[in-house]
Design a protein around this motif. Structure first.
Motif, PDB file in Angstrom:
ATOM      1  N   GLY A 195     -29.648  46.093   4.183  1.00  0.00           N
ATOM      2  CA  GLY A 195     -29.927  46.290   5.601  1.00  0.00           C
ATOM      3  C   GLY A 195     -29.238  47.512   6.210  1.00  0.00           C
ATOM      4  O   GLY A 195     -29.822  48.198   7.055  1.00  0.00           O
ATOM      5  N   HIS A 204     -25.348  40.326   6.815  1.00  0.00           N
ATOM      6  CA  HIS A 204     -24.628  39.144   6.336  1.00  0.00           C
ATOM      7  C   HIS A 204     -23.751  39.516   5.145  1.00  0.00           C
ATOM      8  O   HIS A 204     -22.849  38.782   4.773  1.00  0.00           O
ATOM      9  CB  HIS A 204     -25.587  37.990   6.028  1.00  0.00           C
ATOM     10  CG  HIS A 204     -26.033  37.907   4.604  1.00  0.00           C
ATOM     11  ND1 HIS A 204     -27.063  38.673   4.081  1.00  0.00           N
ATOM     12  CD2 HIS A 204     -25.552  37.170   3.580  1.00  0.00           C
ATOM     13  CE1 HIS A 204     -27.197  38.390   2.807  1.00  0.00           C
ATOM     14  NE2 HIS A 204     -26.301  37.492   2.461  1.00  0.00           N
ATOM     15  N   ASP A 205     -24.002  40.672   4.571  1.00  0.00           N
ATOM     16  CA  ASP A 205     -23.187  41.163   3.467  1.00  0.00           C
ATOM     17  C   ASP A 205     -23.305  42.687   3.411  1.00  0.00           C
ATOM     18  O   ASP A 205     -23.975  43.287   4.254  1.00  0.00           O
ATOM     19  CB  ASP A 205     -23.652  40.546   2.133  1.00  0.00           C
ATOM     20  CG  ASP A 205     -25.018  41.060   1.697  1.00  0.00           C
ATOM     21  OD1 ASP A 205     -25.652  41.839   2.430  1.00  0.00           O
ATOM     22  OD2 ASP A 205     -25.449  40.692   0.591  1.00  0.00           O
ATOM     23  N   ASP A 207     -24.350  45.630   0.576  1.00  0.00           N
ATOM     24  CA  ASP A 207     -24.909  45.809  -0.762  1.00  0.00           C
ATOM     25  C   ASP A 207     -24.605  47.212  -1.269  1.00  0.00           C
ATOM     26  O   ASP A 207     -24.816  48.190  -0.557  1.00  0.00           O
ATOM     27  CB  ASP A 207     -26.430  45.604  -0.720  1.00  0.00           C
ATOM     28  CG  ASP A 207     -26.813  44.277  -0.087  1.00  0.00           C
ATOM     29  OD1 ASP A 207     -26.720  43.251  -0.767  1.00  0.00           O
ATOM     30  OD2 ASP A 207     -27.179  44.267   1.119  1.00  0.00           O
TER      31      ASP A 207
HETATM   32 MN    MN Z   1     -27.469  42.744   2.549  1.00  0.00          MN
END
Ligand code: MN
Ligand code: CTP
Ligand code: MN
Ligand code: MN
Length: 368
Positions: A195, A204-205, A207
């Motif tokens: 994202g 949410h994380d 990457d």
């Molecule tokens: Mn992500």
């Protein structure tokens, strides 16, 4: 005379990889309802209805204007009866009774809580729900449950992990990851995907894609420390194997679904005066952050970058387009031409779009 761009509904492609979808969504009240419906079908493992709502949401995210009448969606692709019903009700009543019902549904509410824990998916939620468990408090209180290592970490760092990751935190973590990787692999390329690469301000994380130009990747990198929690999945990629045809294919890269400890300077320093202030010593000065680290061989880097940048819906449509329109198979490793029986090499995302006969879509236009 200035050219007035006219919007022609019947010319909108059914594939989101042929549309440019930015984060400027004019139809959030519709797409939010669709995403609730889709998630509920995902919890029921009804993939067909789930995808139907995700595709409809994706088309509305692309529309350059807000829908106010049913006439506005006339001729658009992916608008099934179920989606139209939801739109019609939102236009008339301001909200969707179906989406509201889902939000109040006991099973949905439990699954929503359960899947908010790192390491808990639909399968585990189903198991817990069948055991009569309904809330996370009940799960935590049940000492007969055998939690995986991942789920234990998920509960341990729960509060940090449910609070979203900001762009500033992503940038801070990016520096740490880059510095650490470079002490082991000075030439390595470390890229933020997911994202944040699509321009999102929260996630949410975080990457990351890591590749080392040269003959082969360093498969020891992930074993060299840096993480609070790390579940290393070894590479299972086999050379010459055909790309996977699954809708949501898991790739075979060596990867790590990790939790990183990000130290943050304390905001309030005013009462920080004596070293005997034990209360202050207990103030947590770090935040647990979910990080996905993916190691890719250099020659697969472009495919991995395209796959891990997402969005998930954009990736699904790329693979569906490749299969149905081009007789090709695309996954996060490669593109295979079934007519020619050859693998198509690519050094950049642009080249992959060219192989597929698609106009290039920038990362920030992939928010389908
Ligand atoms: Mn992500
Ligand atoms: N992805 C993948 N293979 C996996 C996991 C994820 O190819 N095993 C891809 C997904 O398709 C997605 C991208 O990697 O497009 C990033 O996944 P994820 O972090 O789940 O989603 P984001 O779009 O980054 O959104 P969020 O802010 O929620 O993290
Ligand atoms: Mn716009
Ligand atoms: Mn991720």
């Amino acid at each position: 005379e200035p050219e007035v761009p006219s919007f022609i509904a019947s010319k909108v492609s059914q594939y989101s990889c042929q549309r440019k979808t930015t984060l400027n969504n004019h139809n959030k009240k519709f797409t939010d309802a669709f995403e609730i419906m889709a998630e509920n079908y995902e919890f029921k493992e009804n993939e067909i209805f789930c995808l139907e709502f995700l595709r409809a949401a994706s088309v509305l995210k692309f529309l350059p204007f807000p829908v106010t009448r049913m006439k506005d969606i006339q001729g658009l692709p992916c608008m099934g009866d179920r989606a139209r019903d939801v739109i019609e009700e939102i236009i008339e009543e301001g909200e969707s009774s179906r989406a509201k019902e889902v939000l109040n549904d006991e099973r949905y509410k439990s699954f929503k809580q359960f899947t908010s824990v790192f390491g808990v998916g639909v399968k585990t939620s189903e198991k817990w729900y069948r055991m009569g468990l309904r809330t996370l408090e009940e799960v935590k209180a049940d000492k007969t449950l055998k939690l995986s290592k991942m789920q234990k970490a998920g509960f341990l760092y729960y509060e940090d992990l449910v609070s979203c990751v900001s762009k500033a935190e992503a940038d801070a973590v990016s520096l740490i990851v880059k510095n650490t990787v470079c002490t082991f692999l000075p030439d390595a390329l470390v890229t933020i995907t997911g994202g944040f690469r699509r321009g999102k301000k929260i996630g949410h994380d975080i990457d990351f894609l890591i590749t080392n130009p040269g003959p082969r990747e360093d498969d020891e990198l992930l074993h060299k420390g840096l993480l609070l929690y790390c579940d290393i999945i070894e590479s299972t990629f086999v050379k010459e194997q055909l790309p996977s045809r699954k809708v949501d294919a898991m790739d075979n890269f060596q990867k790590c679904f990790a939790i990183l400890k990000l130290y943050q300077p304390r905001v309030n320093n005013s009462s920080y005066n004596t070293s005997k202030n034990f209360d202050m010593a207990e103030v947590k000065d770090w935040k647990a952050i979910r990080v996905d680290l993916v190691i890719t061989p250099f020659e697969q880097y472009a495919y991995a970058l395209l796959g891990w940048t997402g969005s998930r819906q954009f990736g699904r449509d790329l693979r569906r387009y490749a299969a149905h329109e081009k007789k090709m198979i695309l996954d996060n490793h490669a593109l295979y031409d079934r007519r020619e029986r050859i693998f198509l090499k690519a050094g950049s995302e642009e080249e992959i779009f060219t192989h597929l006969g698609l106009d290039y879509v920038e990362p920030w236009e992939r928010n389908a």
